[in-house]
Design a protein around this motif. Structure first.
Motif, PDB file in Angstrom:
ATOM      1  N   THR A 324       0.810  -1.204   0.000  1.00  0.00           N
ATOM      2  CA  THR A 324       0.000   0.000   0.000  1.00  0.00           C
ATOM      3  C   THR A 324       0.843   1.254   0.000  1.00  0.00           C
ATOM      4  OG1 THR A 324      -1.826   1.129   1.165  1.00  0.00           O
ATOM      5  CG2 THR A 324      -0.163   0.045   2.523  1.00  0.00           C
ATOM      6  N   HIS A 325       0.239   2.355  -0.412  1.00  0.00           N
ATOM      7  CA  HIS A 325       0.819   3.687  -0.248  1.00  0.00           C
ATOM      8  C   HIS A 325      -0.320   4.693  -0.229  1.00  0.00           C
ATOM      9  CE1 HIS A 325       3.973   6.649  -0.038  1.00  0.00           C
ATOM     10  NE2 HIS A 325       4.887   5.699  -0.210  1.00  0.00           N
ATOM     11  N   THR A 326      -0.122   5.748   0.524  1.00  0.00           N
ATOM     12  CA  THR A 326      -1.100   6.828   0.578  1.00  0.00           C
ATOM     13  C   THR A 326      -0.429   8.135   0.180  1.00  0.00           C
ATOM     14  OG1 THR A 326      -0.635   7.214   2.921  1.00  0.00           O
ATOM     15  CG2 THR A 326      -2.433   5.736   2.408  1.00  0.00           C
ATOM     16  N   GLY A 327      -1.255   9.121  -0.107  1.00  0.00           N
ATOM     17  CA  GLY A 327      -0.741  10.434  -0.470  1.00  0.00           C
ATOM     18  C   GLY A 327      -1.611  11.537   0.090  1.00  0.00           C
ATOM     19  N   VAL A 328      -0.976  12.599   0.543  1.00  0.00           N
ATOM     20  CA  VAL A 328      -1.671  13.804   1.002  1.00  0.00           C
ATOM     21  C   VAL A 328      -0.969  14.991   0.374  1.00  0.00           C
ATOM     22  CG1 VAL A 328      -2.369  15.198   2.976  1.00  0.00           C
ATOM     23  CG2 VAL A 328      -2.248  12.711   3.217  1.00  0.00           C
ATOM     24  N   VAL A 329      -1.708  15.809  -0.353  1.00  0.00           N
ATOM     25  CA  VAL A 329      -1.146  16.962  -1.038  1.00  0.00           C
ATOM     26  C   VAL A 329      -2.238  18.014  -1.110  1.00  0.00           C
ATOM     27  CG1 VAL A 329      -1.754  16.194  -3.379  1.00  0.00           C
ATOM     28  CG2 VAL A 329       0.289  17.615  -3.036  1.00  0.00           C
ATOM     29  N   ALA A 330      -1.889  19.260  -1.363  1.00  0.00           N
ATOM     30  CA  ALA A 330      -2.833  20.374  -1.288  1.00  0.00           C
ATOM     31  C   ALA A 330      -4.183  20.053  -1.923  1.00  0.00           C
ATOM     32  CB  ALA A 330      -2.221  21.597  -1.963  1.00  0.00           C
ATOM     33  N   GLY A 331      -5.204  19.912  -1.084  1.00  0.00           N
ATOM     34  CA  GLY A 331      -6.561  19.706  -1.548  1.00  0.00           C
ATOM     35  C   GLY A 331      -6.951  18.275  -1.857  1.00  0.00           C
ATOM     36  N   PHE A 332      -6.050  17.320  -1.687  1.00  0.00           N
ATOM     37  CA  PHE A 332      -6.317  15.942  -2.119  1.00  0.00           C
ATOM     38  C   PHE A 332      -5.707  14.931  -1.150  1.00  0.00           C
ATOM     39  CE2 PHE A 332      -6.393  18.592  -5.839  1.00  0.00           C
ATOM     40  CZ  PHE A 332      -7.417  18.090  -6.625  1.00  0.00           C
ATOM     41  N   GLN A 333      -6.306  13.742  -1.116  1.00  0.00           N
ATOM     42  CA  GLN A 333      -5.708  12.583  -0.466  1.00  0.00           C
ATOM     43  C   GLN A 333      -5.966  11.363  -1.346  1.00  0.00           C
ATOM     44  OE1 GLN A 333      -5.873  12.042   3.825  1.00  0.00           O
ATOM     45  NE2 GLN A 333      -6.958  13.990   4.045  1.00  0.00           N
ATOM     46  N   SER A 334      -5.086  10.368  -1.237  1.00  0.00           N
ATOM     47  CA  SER A 334      -5.205   9.182  -2.081  1.00  0.00           C
ATOM     48  C   SER A 334      -4.696   7.960  -1.340  1.00  0.00           C
ATOM     49  CB  SER A 334      -4.405   9.365  -3.379  1.00  0.00           C
ATOM     50  OG  SER A 334      -3.023   9.560  -3.074  1.00  0.00           O
ATOM     51  N   SER A 335      -5.162   6.810  -1.782  1.00  0.00           N
ATOM     52  CA  SER A 335      -4.720   5.558  -1.189  1.00  0.00           C
ATOM     53  C   SER A 335      -4.847   4.438  -2.212  1.00  0.00           C
ATOM     54  CB  SER A 335      -5.575   5.225   0.042  1.00  0.00           C
ATOM     55  OG  SER A 335      -5.134   4.049   0.680  1.00  0.00           O
ATOM     56  N   VAL A 336      -3.801   3.635  -2.323  1.00  0.00           N
ATOM     57  CA  VAL A 336      -3.805   2.454  -3.193  1.00  0.00           C
ATOM     58  C   VAL A 336      -3.433   1.252  -2.336  1.00  0.00           C
ATOM     59  CG1 VAL A 336      -2.675   1.311  -5.131  1.00  0.00           C
ATOM     60  CG2 VAL A 336      -3.255   3.725  -5.291  1.00  0.00           C
ATOM     61  N   LEU A 337      -4.239   0.209  -2.400  1.00  0.00           N
ATOM     62  CA  LEU A 337      -3.998  -0.998  -1.613  1.00  0.00           C
ATOM     63  C   LEU A 337      -4.084  -2.212  -2.520  1.00  0.00           C
ATOM     64  CD1 LEU A 337      -6.261   0.972   0.041  1.00  0.00           C
ATOM     65  CD2 LEU A 337      -5.504  -0.500   1.902  1.00  0.00           C
ATOM     66  N   MET A 338      -3.142  -3.119  -2.395  1.00  0.00           N
ATOM     67  CA  MET A 338      -3.159  -4.388  -3.120  1.00  0.00           C
ATOM     68  C   MET A 338      -3.022  -5.526  -2.114  1.00  0.00           C
ATOM     69  SD  MET A 338      -0.852  -3.588  -6.535  1.00  0.00           S
ATOM     70  CE  MET A 338       0.675  -3.367  -5.604  1.00  0.00           C
ATOM     71  N   LEU A 339      -3.950  -6.462  -2.167  1.00  0.00           N
ATOM     72  CA  LEU A 339      -3.904  -7.656  -1.322  1.00  0.00           C
ATOM     73  C   LEU A 339      -3.676  -8.856  -2.237  1.00  0.00           C
ATOM     74  CD1 LEU A 339      -6.414  -5.664   0.005  1.00  0.00           C
ATOM     75  CD2 LEU A 339      -5.885  -7.274   1.840  1.00  0.00           C
ATOM     76  N   PRO A 340      -2.402  -9.222  -2.467  1.00  0.00           N
ATOM     77  CA  PRO A 340      -2.089 -10.236  -3.484  1.00  0.00           C
ATOM     78  C   PRO A 340      -2.695 -11.600  -3.203  1.00  0.00           C
ATOM     79  CG  PRO A 340      -0.148  -9.684  -2.165  1.00  0.00           C
ATOM     80  CD  PRO A 340      -1.199  -8.680  -1.824  1.00  0.00           C
ATOM     81  N   GLU A 341      -2.819 -11.982  -1.937  1.00  0.00           N
ATOM     82  CA  GLU A 341      -3.391 -13.294  -1.626  1.00  0.00           C
ATOM     83  C   GLU A 341      -4.869 -13.353  -2.000  1.00  0.00           C
ATOM     84  OE1 GLU A 341      -2.538 -13.552   2.498  1.00  0.00           O
ATOM     85  OE2 GLU A 341      -0.411 -13.984   2.225  1.00  0.00           O
ATOM     86  N   GLN A 342      -5.517 -12.196  -1.969  1.00  0.00           N
ATOM     87  CA  GLN A 342      -6.931 -12.110  -2.318  1.00  0.00           C
ATOM     88  C   GLN A 342      -7.128 -11.702  -3.778  1.00  0.00           C
ATOM     89  OE1 GLN A 342      -9.643 -12.391  -0.100  1.00  0.00           O
ATOM     90  NE2 GLN A 342      -8.406 -12.906   1.680  1.00  0.00           N
ATOM     91  N   GLN A 343      -6.029 -11.344  -4.455  1.00  0.00           N
ATOM     92  CA  GLN A 343      -6.101 -10.784  -5.817  1.00  0.00           C
ATOM     93  C   GLN A 343      -7.092  -9.617  -5.856  1.00  0.00           C
ATOM     94  OE1 GLN A 343      -6.823 -14.530  -8.035  1.00  0.00           O
ATOM     95  NE2 GLN A 343      -4.764 -14.263  -8.860  1.00  0.00           N
ATOM     96  N   LEU A 344      -6.963  -8.774  -4.849  1.00  0.00           N
ATOM     97  CA  LEU A 344      -7.884  -7.658  -4.651  1.00  0.00           C
ATOM     98  C   LEU A 344      -7.102  -6.360  -4.668  1.00  0.00           C
ATOM     99  CD1 LEU A 344     -10.929  -7.092  -3.795  1.00  0.00           C
ATOM    100  CD2 LEU A 344     -10.056  -7.013  -1.449  1.00  0.00           C
ATOM    101  N   SER A 345      -7.637  -5.349  -5.345  1.00  0.00           N
ATOM    102  CA  SER A 345      -6.999  -4.032  -5.333  1.00  0.00           C
ATOM    103  C   SER A 345      -8.047  -2.967  -5.063  1.00  0.00           C
ATOM    104  CB  SER A 345      -6.282  -3.755  -6.657  1.00  0.00           C
ATOM    105  OG  SER A 345      -7.206  -3.646  -7.720  1.00  0.00           O
ATOM    106  N   ILE A 346      -7.626  -1.932  -4.380  1.00  0.00           N
ATOM    107  CA  ILE A 346      -8.526  -0.848  -3.986  1.00  0.00           C
ATOM    108  C   ILE A 346      -7.835   0.474  -4.252  1.00  0.00           C
ATOM    109  CG2 ILE A 346      -9.688   0.269  -2.032  1.00  0.00           C
ATOM    110  CD1 ILE A 346      -9.694  -2.711  -0.832  1.00  0.00           C
ATOM    111  N   THR A 347      -8.528   1.363  -4.933  1.00  0.00           N
ATOM    112  CA  THR A 347      -8.037   2.716  -5.158  1.00  0.00           C
ATOM    113  C   THR A 347      -9.056   3.690  -4.580  1.00  0.00           C
ATOM    114  OG1 THR A 347      -6.892   2.059  -7.185  1.00  0.00           O
ATOM    115  CG2 THR A 347      -7.330   4.406  -6.888  1.00  0.00           C
ATOM    116  N   PHE A 348      -8.581   4.606  -3.770  1.00  0.00           N
ATOM    117  CA  PHE A 348      -9.453   5.605  -3.145  1.00  0.00           C
ATOM    118  C   PHE A 348      -8.850   6.980  -3.395  1.00  0.00           C
ATOM    119  CE2 PHE A 348     -10.462   8.431   0.346  1.00  0.00           C
ATOM    120  CZ  PHE A 348     -11.838   8.334   0.415  1.00  0.00           C
ATOM    121  N   LEU A 349      -9.622   7.879  -3.980  1.00  0.00           N
ATOM    122  CA  LEU A 349      -9.166   9.235  -4.291  1.00  0.00           C
ATOM    123  C   LEU A 349     -10.197  10.232  -3.784  1.00  0.00           C
ATOM    124  CD1 LEU A 349      -8.228   8.572  -8.047  1.00  0.00           C
ATOM    125  CD2 LEU A 349      -6.656   8.564  -6.097  1.00  0.00           C
TER     126      LEU A 349
END
Length: 482
Positions: A324-349
């Motif tokens: 995973t990694h997250t980001g915080v920058v002027a006016g925005f936040q973001s998050s990307v998560l990958m769970l390889p055992e579940q073959q699941l990915s999540i993107t939140f902006l």
């Protein structure tokens, strides 16, 4: 949390969610085949209800994209893209992604390594002979893993927002002579300067600008047409970003791209970020052995493993492997998560910077629900001053920085090298962090009833024991009742 009882109204929502998932032909031709729900309809409804409640129709909002086996199962926008014009967000809108830039910067460095143009063991003075390393040997790998010890430019008010610092070299010159925080490899400290330097190194080695190198070697090959270094967009422009002032949403100030550069200067969409995650899962652009190194936590000089590889946090969430990694920058936040055992990915902006660590917390909460292991909801209780004071002290785990616990009104305050956080009681000796984290704490006493250790339980559900090594510093009289 968010218990679900299905009704006809929920069934209608599920049909709408299914239609949304099946309409994701914007993601890629490979994903245009029919999509079967990999997560249960109840879980998806639970996530949708949570996001609907959090992001009001008349406020800046968020986009979430959940994919199983590379195929979207939930792709939806909530709230507004433009508060002033009342324009709703769309799932394919462009956002600043902040520090989610860092995995791309790391990927660019590794492409250059595979090209034979550098080695991660190279000292940075090979490429920047005049860089003052203050007698230390700083390698490219130190920069990648946040273990370099170089001064952190985002902590200097003379650097942040300084319009006179026009180029990346201007910014580097403004922080490079500042004292280092420690010896390279001695400790893990999140460090924007390391990734800023990596951007300049990419330019030096490749002969291209940072923006052009990423576009030619990553974005174009992967079909990420709406991802770019801000100001170098080839597709749609980003939506406005907002922050709160006196409880009201205001447009976030303009930001010079070179202030964030290779540490946080990219813009992207949820669809593009899914394309990228699919590429990672299928070992595209880099060799499989290189991708394995990307997700191998770095080791400090004393042999202690960190939780960070090359541009990615490598953790566990409710017992499942998480990248995973997250980001915080002027006016925005973001998050990307990958769970390889579940073959699941999540993107939140999100285009609001209104809640502390909201992208990380929301991403983790979505992931926990999606794998069927939601985080428990804690209800705060009141403890007496004496009950709270017994927990005050300095606690330390071998190989970890000490944490100082003090009473702060009806809560506890935890101070560590990474900053401060509040802890609210939900049981006689158990606490949770009310803002920005699902971490919880349990204090344990000896046979005489004296508190002797603190147990930290984070999103992995694993327990870390911190022993009480000293009393807390004496508080000033003025703070005695705070």
């Amino acid at each position: 949390m968010f218990m679900f009882t299905q009704t006809l109204r929920h069934a209608g929502l599920l049909r709408a969610l299914a239609a949304t998932a099946l309409a994701c032909l914007a993601v890629s031709g490979a994903l245009a085949s029919s999509v079967a729900f990999a997560q249960s309809p109840e879980q998806l409804t639970q996530i949708d209800q949570m996001l609907t409640a959090t992001y009001k129709p008349n406020e800046p909002g968020a986009v979430v994209l959940i994919a199983k086996d590379g195929k979207p199962v939930l792709r939806k926008a909530y709230g507004l893209a433009d508060l002033e014009k009342g324009v709703p967000l769309k799932p394919d809108d462009v956002f600043r992604i902040g520090s989610v830039t860092k995995p791309f910067t790391a990927m660019a460095i590794l492409l250059l390594e595979e090209d034979g143009k550098l080695a991660l063991s190279d000292e940075i003075t090979r490429f920047f002979p005049d860089y003052p390393t203050q007698g230390q040997k700083i390698t490219i790998e130190h920069l990648l893993t946040h273990t370099s010890g170089v001064a952190i430019y985002t902590e200097f008010s003379a650097v942040r927002g300084n319009a006179a610092l026009v180029t990346p070299i201007d910014v580097i010159n403004a922080f490079k002579t500042a004292p280092m925080s420690g010896a390279p490899g001695a400790e893990w400290v999140y460090n924007n300067s390391g990734y800023y330097l990596l951007g300049a190194l990419i330019e030096k080695v490749s002969g291209l600008s940072y923006a052009d190198f990423l576009a030619s070697r990553i974005f174009t090959p992967l079909g990420m047409h709406n991802t770019a270094f801000e100001g170098k967009e080839r597709g749609a422009k980003r939506v406005p970003g907002y922050r709160t002032e006196a409880g009201k949403f205001r447009l976030a100030p303009d930001m010079a791209p070179n202030m964030t550069y290779a540490a946080g200067g990219l813009v992207s969409t949820a669809d593009d970020l899914l394309r990228w995650q699919i590429a990672i899962a299928s070992n595209q652009l880099l060799k499989p052995a290189t991708w394995k190194r990307v997700f191998t936590p770095a080791t400090l000089n004393n042999g202690t493993a960190t939780e960070y590889g090359y541009g990615w946090l490598v953790l566990k969430l409710r017992g499942q492997a998480l990248r995973t990694h997250t980001g915080v920058v002027a006016g925005f936040q973001s998050s990307v998560l990958m769970l390889p055992e579940q073959q699941l990915s999540i993107t939140f902006l999100t285009n609001q910077q209104a809640r502390q660590n909201v992208a990380r917390r929301m991403g983790e909460q979505i992931a926990a629900i999606a794998i069927g292991k939601p985080f428990p909801q804690h209800k705060p209780i009141a403890l007496t001053e004496a009950a709270l004071t017994q927990f005050e002290g300095v606690y330390q785990r071998e190989g970890k920085p000490a944490r100082t616990i003090t009473r702060a009104g009806a809560q506890l305050r935890q101070a560590a090298v990474t900053g401060q956080s509040m802890m609210q009681p939900f049981a006689e000796r158990e606490f949770f962090q009310p803002v920005g984290s699902f971490t919880r704490y349990r204090f344990e006493a000896d046979a005489a009833g004296k508190v002797v250790r603190m147990v930290r339980i984070d999103i992995s559900d694993e327990e870390e024991i911190y022993m009480r090594i000293a009393d807390a510093p004496t508080r000033p009289a003025s703070a005695a009742n705070q």
